[in-house]
Design a protein around this motif. Structure first.
Motif, PDB file in Angstrom:
ATOM      1  N   ARG A   1       3.778   7.840 -17.682  1.00  0.00           N
ATOM      2  CA  ARG A   1       4.725   7.192 -17.114  1.00  0.00           C
ATOM      3  C   ARG A   1       5.395   6.021 -18.348  1.00  0.00           C
ATOM      4  O   ARG A   1       7.082   6.174 -18.657  1.00  0.00           O
TER       5      ARG A   1
ATOM      6  N   HIS B   1       1.683  -6.275  -5.248  1.00  0.00           N
ATOM      7  CA  HIS B   1       2.399  -6.658  -3.940  1.00  0.00           C
ATOM      8  C   HIS B   1       3.141  -7.588  -3.881  1.00  0.00           C
ATOM      9  O   HIS B   1       3.722  -8.435  -3.838  1.00  0.00           O
TER      10      HIS B   1
ATOM     11  N   VAL C   1       7.060  -8.291  -5.420  1.00  0.00           N
ATOM     12  CA  VAL C   1       7.581  -8.342  -4.168  1.00  0.00           C
ATOM     13  C   VAL C   1       7.293  -9.188  -2.928  1.00  0.00           C
ATOM     14  O   VAL C   1       8.622  -9.182  -2.138  1.00  0.00           O
TER      15      VAL C   1
ATOM     16  N   GLU D   1       9.186   7.055  -1.349  1.00  0.00           N
ATOM     17  CA  GLU D   1       7.834   6.666  -1.284  1.00  0.00           C
ATOM     18  C   GLU D   1       7.783   5.278  -0.929  1.00  0.00           C
ATOM     19  O   GLU D   1       8.152   4.318  -1.983  1.00  0.00           O
TER      20      GLU D   1
ATOM     21  N   THR E   1       8.731  -2.410  -2.255  1.00  0.00           N
ATOM     22  CA  THR E   1       8.273  -2.818  -1.232  1.00  0.00           C
ATOM     23  C   THR E   1       6.574  -2.756  -0.743  1.00  0.00           C
ATOM     24  O   THR E   1       6.375  -2.095  -2.416  1.00  0.00           O
ATOM     25  N   HIS E   2       6.123  -3.269  -0.110  1.00  0.00           N
ATOM     26  CA  HIS E   2       4.568  -3.034  -0.529  1.00  0.00           C
ATOM     27  C   HIS E   2       3.693  -1.859  -1.138  1.00  0.00           C
ATOM     28  O   HIS E   2       3.385  -1.789  -1.487  1.00  0.00           O
TER      29      HIS E   2
ATOM     30  N   TYR F   1       5.738   1.127  -1.607  1.00  0.00           N
ATOM     31  CA  TYR F   1       6.302   1.367  -2.792  1.00  0.00           C
ATOM     32  C   TYR F   1       4.452   0.914  -4.561  1.00  0.00           C
ATOM     33  O   TYR F   1       4.639   1.523  -5.166  1.00  0.00           O
ATOM     34  N   VAL F   2       4.532  -0.619  -4.425  1.00  0.00           N
ATOM     35  CA  VAL F   2       3.628  -1.159  -5.180  1.00  0.00           C
ATOM     36  C   VAL F   2       2.223   0.194  -4.758  1.00  0.00           C
ATOM     37  O   VAL F   2       1.943   1.011  -5.689  1.00  0.00           O
ATOM     38  N   HIS F   3       2.214   0.623  -4.005  1.00  0.00           N
ATOM     39  CA  HIS F   3       0.779   0.326  -3.525  1.00  0.00           C
ATOM     40  C   HIS F   3       0.545   2.399  -3.852  1.00  0.00           C
ATOM     41  O   HIS F   3      -0.219   2.081  -4.320  1.00  0.00           O
TER      42      HIS F   3
ATOM     43  N   ASN G   1       2.040   3.669  -5.935  1.00  0.00           N
ATOM     44  CA  ASN G   1       2.681   3.934  -7.536  1.00  0.00           C
ATOM     45  C   ASN G   1       1.436   3.127  -8.041  1.00  0.00           C
ATOM     46  O   ASN G   1       1.548   3.809  -9.325  1.00  0.00           O
TER      47      ASN G   1
END
Lengths: 386, 386
Positions: A307, A375, A378, B262, B374-375, B377-379, B381
């Motif tokens: 990444r 988290h 966000v 995602e 969103t939560h 998305y973070v989770h 990725n």
């Protein structure tokens, strides 16, 4: 201490009811001279809050006698009424301190698009003027009054053996441009310097400190950094030494902002080395700092160097895409664009994360500071209401 | 259906053990002609995966007989060994189908920086070649084999009354450039068109579809869109009609990608109106689409229009910062840069969110599609490992 560490400055912070929490939300810093020199750096956003529009006029003559700051409302996109609120705030400060409203900088931070309650602001200004003090407690109360989502007040001081001092306070969880939330910084000094030299020193210092803190790639409409000079030490500093000390103060405040960024669980330093130019190094570092996939990976303690390279590849900087080395916390996980040490060797559990990117084409380097995407980021930014 | 909807195409998808889940991960699409015309669009990332380096050579003569795709590994930053894996994959396809390896496109998606298991890939290719079928089931199995974090296979078909058909499949949760995760798209047609016209139509279609889907601002090293033409219908289409149908197929696939992004909980369409130029409209829309504060606010169902204007203000597009109107789901919350309707009137609970930004300077418009931050998305990725 902070803004009251240098001689010639008084400060105070008081609650005026702008914050629903009842915490202090109006800060005032007065320069009692003998000089009233000053310099500022503002956001480069084209959508400017009313206090920025006002302050850009105030700074034109390089003379500032006081700065008033409020949290609890950005006073941005509030039209003519909002500008009038800013103007009336400066007028009230001028009246109370017997100075010109045209020498009063105004800063605001909070939600965009809602009118500030002028009666509350002017009452707060009145209380703050009555509480002004050149004591450490005065500086501390001002630093607390500008906090929004900050969890701690941010302050820094440097004193020269030559007899002058620089002190500063900051709020925000981002940077000058861009910024996670509005960044406001007030720095004071008792060194004897004309406004033009304060300006030169301030631009030099912010370019390598606040401008390289890129918490989430977002740029505020209200970001302001102000440097006020009282000349009260009577000492004219060497400009190089002064700029170095000012840069240290700015760097300390920038690192405090990074360490308190909204919801962050890692402080990430991205070091780009052997770039063709400093601007190339900054471009590469900033591209990585703004990559959500990279930032989410760091939150997950995942040394996902692919990444990093995918982000580097979006830039126009000079490099050979297949001859880049990447280190995560001292472990070279990618050498010449191929897997090197096993990613299992990387320990990303500490809060501090060092990314080193060697592009192998020149002599230049730069470091960009950022945070991970969590988290809590966000959550805080989906429920923001202060 | 999808890639087997048009006459002249066979497809298959099989499990080859590249995915730890055991799901299918190698897809093969063969063009049995009579024509083997083709066009491609690749990622604009400068760091290119080995299959992209290979495929850029393959497409130079405009002739493609087959395309082989794998999930379970991006084969990017894997050096000479990785390129040899791509080459050997194409050679194996060529041998099995009695075609030239120089006419075989290769696509890969998955983690960067890890070698693909060539033995598994070639075994998978052998199985896929044996399973090739011109049936709907063949197209479906290929569409399933290219999925990574996708939760559903994405397919679209348009048939012209003139007698030709376009069908396509896609994977990914982002866009061509940039992309959330690698986007791979294979589109087939039995229309009779030379490769140059396929290329012209494909670039026109992707420019207003995949290029305007900006889920998270990140750009993959592997993104590929391929259009294969068999000519099997015997019908030469009107190029304008063909381009319009191709654009519909691409738009449908783009919307399916957005809907399956995602961790997303909202599909956001940002409509920029009355811009000075289309590129200005795209720049403004993209700046908003990439603003993490805006995206987090939408996750929280917060019509925070200040964040829209703060993002717009970072662009170089032509507008008056204090004369912009903003609508959230049909409610004008900002008029001429001032608060208009109460934000309480806005209902952001539906998945679909429409943002309308009127910059009031010209005749141009554009729509950018994105998702919220969103939560989940973070989770996804921070724990990505497929």
């Amino acid at each position: 201490m902070s803004v009251t560490a240098a001689a010639g400055f008084l400060a105070a912070g008081v609650p005026a009811g702008l914050k629903s929490t009842g915490r202090s939300d109006v800060a005032l810093v007065r320069n009692v001279g003998p000089l009233q020199n000053a310099a500022t750096v503002f956001t480069s956003n084209r959508c400017l809050a009313n206090p920025v529009l006002w302050s850009k006029e105030v700074i034109k003559d390089g003379t500032v006698s006081a700065i008033v700051l409020n949290s609890g409302g950005a006073n941005c996109y509030t039209g003519a009424q909002g500008f009038q609120t800013t103007h009336a705030t400066a007028e009230r400060v001028a009246e109370l301190l017997d100075i010109s409203a045209g020498d009063v900088l105004v800063c605001s931070t909070g939600l965009i698009g809602e009118q500030l309650d002028l009666a509350k602001v002017t009452a707060g200004v009145t209380d703050a003027a009555a509480a002004l003090a050149g004591t450490p407690a005065g500086g501390q109360s001002a630093a607390e009054a500008i906090m929004t989502t900050d969890t701690v007040a941010k302050q820094a001081v440097r004193t020269s053996p030559a007899g002058w001092t620089i002190g500063g306070m900051a709020k925000g969880a981002g940077m000058l441009a861009p910024g996670l939330a509005t960044m406001l910084v007030v720095i004071t000094t008792d060194a004897v310097l004309p406004s033009a030299e304060l300006d030169q020193a301030l631009r030099s210092a912010t370019a390598v400190t606040f401008d390289r803190l890129d918490s989430d790639g977002c740029m505020s409409t209200n970001d302001t950094v102000a440097l006020l000079g009282s000349g009260a030490s009577g000492v004219t500093p060497d400009l190089t030494e002064f700029t170095a000390a000012l840069t240290e103060v700015c760097q300390s405040l920038a690192e405090q902002l990074q360490g308190d960024a909204e919801g962050a669980s890692h402080d990430i330093a991205i070091h780009v080395e052997n770039a063709a130019s400093e601007s190339d190094a900054v471009e590469v570092g900033r591209a990585v700092a703004r990559n959500n996939l990279f930032k989410a990976a760091i939150f997950g303690n995942d040394p996902n160097w692919g990444r990093v390279l995918a982000a580097v590849g979006t830039t126009a900087a000079e490099f050979d895409p297949y001859d880049i080395d990447v280190w995560f916390n001292g472990v070279r996980v990618c050498a010449a664009g191929q897997p090197d040490q096993p990613r299992e060797l990387v320990d990303l559990t500490p809060r501090a994360v060092d990314i080193r990117i060697d592009v192998k084409v020149g002599p230049a380097r730069a470091t960009i500071l950022t945070n991970d995407l969590t988290h809590d980021y966000v959550h805080e930014n989906s429920a923001y209401a202060s």
